[in-house]
Design a protein around this motif. Structure first.
Motif, PDB file in Angstrom:
ATOM      1  N   HIS A  61       0.818  -1.219   0.000  1.00  0.00           N
ATOM      2  CA  HIS A  61       0.000   0.000   0.000  1.00  0.00           C
ATOM      3  C   HIS A  61       0.851   1.269   0.000  1.00  0.00           C
ATOM      4  O   HIS A  61       0.356   2.348   0.341  1.00  0.00           O
ATOM      5  CB  HIS A  61      -0.948  -0.027   1.199  1.00  0.00           C
ATOM      6  N   GLN A  62       2.122   1.121  -0.381  1.00  0.00           N
ATOM      7  CA  GLN A  62       3.060   2.238  -0.486  1.00  0.00           C
ATOM      8  C   GLN A  62       3.104   3.089   0.791  1.00  0.00           C
ATOM      9  O   GLN A  62       3.180   4.323   0.737  1.00  0.00           O
ATOM     10  CB  GLN A  62       2.752   3.128  -1.704  1.00  0.00           C
ATOM     11  N   LEU A  63       3.081   2.437   1.940  1.00  0.00           N
ATOM     12  CA  LEU A  63       3.205   3.140   3.215  1.00  0.00           C
ATOM     13  C   LEU A  63       4.682   3.209   3.594  1.00  0.00           C
ATOM     14  O   LEU A  63       5.457   2.315   3.236  1.00  0.00           O
ATOM     15  CB  LEU A  63       2.405   2.416   4.302  1.00  0.00           C
ATOM     16  N   PRO A  64       5.089   4.239   4.325  1.00  0.00           N
ATOM     17  CA  PRO A  64       6.504   4.355   4.703  1.00  0.00           C
ATOM     18  C   PRO A  64       6.932   3.238   5.649  1.00  0.00           C
ATOM     19  O   PRO A  64       6.125   2.725   6.434  1.00  0.00           O
ATOM     20  CB  PRO A  64       6.582   5.718   5.385  1.00  0.00           C
ATOM     21  N   ALA A  65       8.199   2.874   5.560  1.00  0.00           N
ATOM     22  CA  ALA A  65       8.747   1.812   6.414  1.00  0.00           C
ATOM     23  C   ALA A  65       8.687   2.199   7.887  1.00  0.00           C
ATOM     24  O   ALA A  65       8.379   1.377   8.740  1.00  0.00           O
ATOM     25  CB  ALA A  65      10.182   1.498   6.002  1.00  0.00           C
ATOM     26  N   ALA A  66       8.981   3.442   8.193  1.00  0.00           N
ATOM     27  CA  ALA A  66       8.987   3.920   9.579  1.00  0.00           C
ATOM     28  C   ALA A  66       7.661   4.587   9.904  1.00  0.00           C
ATOM     29  O   ALA A  66       7.018   5.181   9.044  1.00  0.00           O
ATOM     30  CB  ALA A  66      10.134   4.909   9.783  1.00  0.00           C
ATOM     31  N   ASP A  67       7.269   4.473  11.152  1.00  0.00           N
ATOM     32  CA  ASP A  67       6.058   5.116  11.655  1.00  0.00           C
ATOM     33  C   ASP A  67       6.421   5.748  12.997  1.00  0.00           C
ATOM     34  O   ASP A  67       6.208   5.137  14.052  1.00  0.00           O
ATOM     35  CB  ASP A  67       4.937   4.097  11.802  1.00  0.00           C
ATOM     36  N   PRO A  68       7.000   6.953  12.974  1.00  0.00           N
ATOM     37  CA  PRO A  68       7.503   7.569  14.213  1.00  0.00           C
ATOM     38  C   PRO A  68       6.462   7.677  15.325  1.00  0.00           C
ATOM     39  O   PRO A  68       6.811   7.492  16.502  1.00  0.00           O
ATOM     40  CB  PRO A  68       7.966   8.958  13.758  1.00  0.00           C
ATOM     41  N   ARG A 105      14.704  -1.530   8.838  1.00  0.00           N
ATOM     42  CA  ARG A 105      15.616  -2.025   7.801  1.00  0.00           C
ATOM     43  C   ARG A 105      14.938  -3.133   6.986  1.00  0.00           C
ATOM     44  O   ARG A 105      14.998  -3.141   5.751  1.00  0.00           O
ATOM     45  CB  ARG A 105      16.910  -2.539   8.437  1.00  0.00           C
ATOM     46  N   HIS A 106      14.256  -4.056   7.674  1.00  0.00           N
ATOM     47  CA  HIS A 106      13.531  -5.116   6.964  1.00  0.00           C
ATOM     48  C   HIS A 106      12.427  -4.528   6.092  1.00  0.00           C
ATOM     49  O   HIS A 106      12.246  -4.947   4.949  1.00  0.00           O
ATOM     50  CB  HIS A 106      12.913  -6.101   7.957  1.00  0.00           C
ATOM     51  N   HIS A 107      11.681  -3.571   6.641  1.00  0.00           N
ATOM     52  CA  HIS A 107      10.579  -2.970   5.882  1.00  0.00           C
ATOM     53  C   HIS A 107      11.105  -2.240   4.648  1.00  0.00           C
ATOM     54  O   HIS A 107      10.478  -2.294   3.579  1.00  0.00           O
ATOM     55  CB  HIS A 107       9.776  -2.005   6.758  1.00  0.00           C
ATOM     56  N   GLU A 108      12.234  -1.571   4.774  1.00  0.00           N
ATOM     57  CA  GLU A 108      12.828  -0.890   3.617  1.00  0.00           C
ATOM     58  C   GLU A 108      13.230  -1.900   2.547  1.00  0.00           C
ATOM     59  O   GLU A 108      13.021  -1.675   1.356  1.00  0.00           O
ATOM     60  CB  GLU A 108      14.026  -0.046   4.054  1.00  0.00           C
ATOM     61  N   ARG A 109      13.794  -3.022   2.979  1.00  0.00           N
ATOM     62  CA  ARG A 109      14.187  -4.057   2.016  1.00  0.00           C
ATOM     63  C   ARG A 109      12.955  -4.643   1.325  1.00  0.00           C
ATOM     64  O   ARG A 109      12.953  -4.862   0.115  1.00  0.00           O
ATOM     65  CB  ARG A 109      14.997  -5.154   2.699  1.00  0.00           C
ATOM     66  N   ILE A 110      11.902  -4.889   2.088  1.00  0.00           N
ATOM     67  CA  ILE A 110      10.663  -5.413   1.511  1.00  0.00           C
ATOM     68  C   ILE A 110      10.096  -4.421   0.503  1.00  0.00           C
ATOM     69  O   ILE A 110       9.674  -4.802  -0.597  1.00  0.00           O
ATOM     70  CB  ILE A 110       9.636  -5.731   2.618  1.00  0.00           C
ATOM     71  N   ALA A 111      10.101  -3.125   0.860  1.00  0.00           N
ATOM     72  CA  ALA A 111       9.593  -2.094  -0.055  1.00  0.00           C
ATOM     73  C   ALA A 111      10.447  -2.025  -1.316  1.00  0.00           C
ATOM     74  O   ALA A 111       9.913  -1.896  -2.425  1.00  0.00           O
ATOM     75  CB  ALA A 111       9.557  -0.740   0.652  1.00  0.00           C
ATOM     76  N   ASP A 112      11.769  -2.114  -1.164  1.00  0.00           N
ATOM     77  CA  ASP A 112      12.656  -2.112  -2.329  1.00  0.00           C
ATOM     78  C   ASP A 112      12.382  -3.318  -3.222  1.00  0.00           C
ATOM     79  O   ASP A 112      12.334  -3.191  -4.444  1.00  0.00           O
ATOM     80  CB  ASP A 112      14.126  -2.126  -1.897  1.00  0.00           C
ATOM     81  N   ALA A 114       9.571  -4.915  -3.480  1.00  0.00           N
ATOM     82  CA  ALA A 114       8.273  -4.688  -4.139  1.00  0.00           C
ATOM     83  C   ALA A 114       8.431  -3.707  -5.289  1.00  0.00           C
ATOM     84  O   ALA A 114       7.867  -3.898  -6.368  1.00  0.00           O
ATOM     85  CB  ALA A 114       7.247  -4.179  -3.134  1.00  0.00           C
ATOM     86  N   LEU A 115       9.216  -2.658  -5.085  1.00  0.00           N
ATOM     87  CA  LEU A 115       9.432  -1.654  -6.112  1.00  0.00           C
ATOM     88  C   LEU A 115      10.189  -2.231  -7.310  1.00  0.00           C
ATOM     89  O   LEU A 115       9.896  -1.900  -8.455  1.00  0.00           O
ATOM     90  CB  LEU A 115      10.210  -0.470  -5.518  1.00  0.00           C
ATOM     91  N   ASN A 116      11.131  -3.118  -7.038  1.00  0.00           N
ATOM     92  CA  ASN A 116      11.949  -3.715  -8.091  1.00  0.00           C
ATOM     93  C   ASN A 116      11.313  -4.954  -8.711  1.00  0.00           C
ATOM     94  O   ASN A 116      11.919  -5.588  -9.566  1.00  0.00           O
ATOM     95  CB  ASN A 116      13.337  -4.073  -7.544  1.00  0.00           C
ATOM     96  N   GLY A 117      10.128  -5.309  -8.243  1.00  0.00           N
ATOM     97  CA  GLY A 117       9.432  -6.461  -8.812  1.00  0.00           C
ATOM     98  C   GLY A 117       9.924  -7.799  -8.319  1.00  0.00           C
ATOM     99  O   GLY A 117       9.716  -8.816  -8.970  1.00  0.00           O
ATOM    100  N   THR A 118      10.608  -7.812  -7.183  1.00  0.00           N
ATOM    101  CA  THR A 118      11.047  -9.085  -6.621  1.00  0.00           C
ATOM    102  C   THR A 118      10.130  -9.444  -5.476  1.00  0.00           C
ATOM    103  O   THR A 118       9.415  -8.609  -4.942  1.00  0.00           O
ATOM    104  CB  THR A 118      12.502  -8.989  -6.110  1.00  0.00           C
ATOM    105  N   THR A 119      10.152 -10.702  -5.093  1.00  0.00           N
ATOM    106  CA  THR A 119       9.360 -11.147  -3.957  1.00  0.00           C
ATOM    107  C   THR A 119      10.272 -11.873  -3.007  1.00  0.00           C
ATOM    108  O   THR A 119      11.327 -12.349  -3.379  1.00  0.00           O
ATOM    109  CB  THR A 119       8.225 -12.094  -4.390  1.00  0.00           C
ATOM    110  N   GLY A 120       9.827 -11.972  -1.780  1.00  0.00           N
ATOM    111  CA  GLY A 120      10.574 -12.778  -0.822  1.00  0.00           C
ATOM    112  C   GLY A 120      11.103 -11.967   0.317  1.00  0.00           C
ATOM    113  O   GLY A 120      11.336 -10.770   0.207  1.00  0.00           O
ATOM    114  N   ASP A 121      11.287 -12.650   1.431  1.00  0.00           N
ATOM    115  CA  ASP A 121      11.888 -12.064   2.616  1.00  0.00           C
ATOM    116  C   ASP A 121      13.373 -12.353   2.552  1.00  0.00           C
ATOM    117  O   ASP A 121      13.781 -13.489   2.353  1.00  0.00           O
ATOM    118  CB  ASP A 121      11.302 -12.695   3.884  1.00  0.00           C
TER     119      ASP A 121
END
Length: 148
Positions: A61-68, A105-112, A114-121
């Motif tokens: 849902h294109q939400l930011p990785a961090a939620d201060p 850091r994990h959320h940023e990697r997951i978002a990257d 998703a953006l690059n069209g890859t899947t997986g943890d």
């Protein structure tokens, strides 16, 4: 070798002869510590499984990785829990900040991914060729995840 075994092996010569009753109590306490450490590791693993799912939801849902705001709320909550448990709140806050940084850091990697069209943890697939979120572990160009 457990922590208690290692400590006993190292403490015998340094401390001289220790009463058998004291040694037995040390062993009992150290075994309890070892069990608690194992429980902490397993609880952290479960926590990270949940935060990975949060990361995938945020990425979808294109939400930011961090939620201060959420992070501040969690820190305040954990400080209160620490106080009631007679644990140093500053230590609890440092621990949670460390965990939060890793989650982000994990959320940023997951978002990257998703953006690059890859899947997986973590760029890896499970035993059956699926990722932790149940998708097939392939990149946009069809290569197996982790072979990028």
């Amino acid at each position: 070798m457990t922590t208690s075994d290692t400590n006993e092996a190292n403490s015998g010569a340094a401390a001289g002869e220790v009463d058998a009753e004291v040694r037995a109590e040390l062993t009992r306490l150290r075994d309890s510590i070892d069990n608690i450490d194992a429980a902490v590791v397993h609880m952290l693993a479960e926590r990270f499984k949940c935060t990975q799912r949060v990361g995938h939801l945020k990425a979808a849902h294109q939400l930011p990785a961090a939620d201060p705001a959420r992070e501040a709320q969690q820190i305040n909550r954990l400080r209160g829990l620490a106080e009631s448990a007679k644990l140093d709140p500053a230590f609890a806050e440092k621990l949670l900040n460390f965990i939060i940084a890793e989650v982000i850091r994990h959320h940023e990697r997951i978002a990257d991914d998703a953006l690059n069209g890859t899947t997986g943890d973590n760029g890896t697939t499970g035993e059956n060729g699926t990722t932790a979120n149940g998708t097939t572990g392939t990149t946009a160009n069809g290569a197996a995840a982790g072979q990028r």
